[in-house]
Scaffold this motif. Structure first.
Motif, PDB file in Angstrom:
ATOM      1  N   LEU A   1       3.492  -4.942  -8.427  1.00  0.00           N
ATOM      2  CA  LEU A   1       2.398  -3.839  -8.446  1.00  0.00           C
ATOM      3  C   LEU A   1       2.823  -3.011  -9.676  1.00  0.00           C
ATOM      4  N   VAL A   2       2.655  -3.723 -10.692  1.00  0.00           N
ATOM      5  CA  VAL A   2       2.568  -3.295 -12.074  1.00  0.00           C
ATOM      6  C   VAL A   2       1.225  -2.567 -12.113  1.00  0.00           C
ATOM      7  N   ILE A   3       1.024  -1.363 -12.014  1.00  0.00           N
ATOM      8  CA  ILE A   3      -0.508  -0.740 -12.253  1.00  0.00           C
ATOM      9  C   ILE A   3      -0.667  -0.328 -13.693  1.00  0.00           C
ATOM     10  N   GLN A   4      -1.928  -0.732 -14.286  1.00  0.00           N
ATOM     11  CA  GLN A   4      -2.383  -0.181 -15.646  1.00  0.00           C
ATOM     12  C   GLN A   4      -3.573   0.609 -15.454  1.00  0.00           C
ATOM     13  N   GLU A   5      -3.735   1.639 -16.091  1.00  0.00           N
ATOM     14  CA  GLU A   5      -4.800   2.392 -16.059  1.00  0.00           C
ATOM     15  C   GLU A   5      -5.968   1.860 -17.140  1.00  0.00           C
TER      16      GLU A   5
ATOM     17  N   PHE B   1       1.665  10.346  -3.249  1.00  0.00           N
ATOM     18  CA  PHE B   1       1.135  10.531  -1.890  1.00  0.00           C
ATOM     19  C   PHE B   1      -0.093  11.455  -1.913  1.00  0.00           C
ATOM     20  N   ALA B   2      -0.560  11.462  -2.989  1.00  0.00           N
ATOM     21  CA  ALA B   2      -2.001  12.459  -3.313  1.00  0.00           C
ATOM     22  C   ALA B   2      -2.952  11.945  -2.065  1.00  0.00           C
ATOM     23  N   PRO B   3      -3.629  12.828  -1.210  1.00  0.00           N
ATOM     24  CA  PRO B   3      -4.739  12.335  -0.544  1.00  0.00           C
ATOM     25  C   PRO B   3      -5.852  11.831  -0.745  1.00  0.00           C
TER      26      PRO B   3
ATOM     27  N   ALA C   1       0.749  -1.205   0.117  1.00  0.00           N
ATOM     28  CA  ALA C   1       0.073   0.079  -0.172  1.00  0.00           C
ATOM     29  C   ALA C   1       1.009   1.338   0.061  1.00  0.00           C
ATOM     30  N   TYR C   2       1.990   1.262   0.798  1.00  0.00           N
ATOM     31  CA  TYR C   2       2.839   2.333   0.529  1.00  0.00           C
ATOM     32  C   TYR C   2       3.613   2.570  -0.765  1.00  0.00           C
ATOM     33  N   TYR C   3       3.804   1.537  -1.567  1.00  0.00           N
ATOM     34  CA  TYR C   3       4.531   1.538  -2.688  1.00  0.00           C
ATOM     35  C   TYR C   3       3.403   2.183  -3.564  1.00  0.00           C
ATOM     36  N   LEU C   4       2.047   1.866  -3.542  1.00  0.00           N
ATOM     37  CA  LEU C   4       1.045   2.324  -4.563  1.00  0.00           C
ATOM     38  C   LEU C   4       0.748   3.949  -4.018  1.00  0.00           C
ATOM     39  N   ALA C   5       0.803   4.194  -2.696  1.00  0.00           N
ATOM     40  CA  ALA C   5       0.668   5.611  -2.428  1.00  0.00           C
ATOM     41  C   ALA C   5       1.700   6.451  -3.099  1.00  0.00           C
TER      42      ALA C   5
END
Length: 93
Positions: A69-73, A27-29, A18-22
């Motif tokens: 944590l390879v994120i795809q939009e 770190f946008a709220p 979760a930290y890596y994702l943020a």
């Protein structure tokens, strides 16, 4: 050797993910809960596929989590690939 992760180990890995994702989104709220849910799904998928076990050392564990944590939009949804990059994966204990 017992390869099952404890609840405490699982929780710690989810927190790191979760930290890596943020971090990845600056770190946008306002997205902490979504980060946590995605981290849970990612870690649980890695545990189910046996990419993460109790025998995985801390350094390898961190690398595997970051790689997963390879994120795809896609259409406004965040999707994650739970299969780590084999080129950077280390041997598990």
């Amino acid at each position: 050797m017992h390869d099952r992760l404890t609840d405490s180990q699982r929780h710690a890995m989810i927190a790191v993910a979760a930290y890596y994702l943020a971090e990845r989104r600056g770190f946008a709220p306002g997205q902490a809960e979504a980060d946590w849910r995605l981290a849970e799904r990612t870690i649980d998928a890695m545990i189910a596929s046996r990419h993460l076990t109790a025998g995985t050392d801390d350094e390898a564990r961190g690398r595997l989590v970051r790689n997963a944590l390879v994120i795809q939009e896609t259409a406004g949804d965040r999707a994650v690939s739970a299969t780590p990059d084999p080129a950077s994966e280390t041997a598990q204990g």
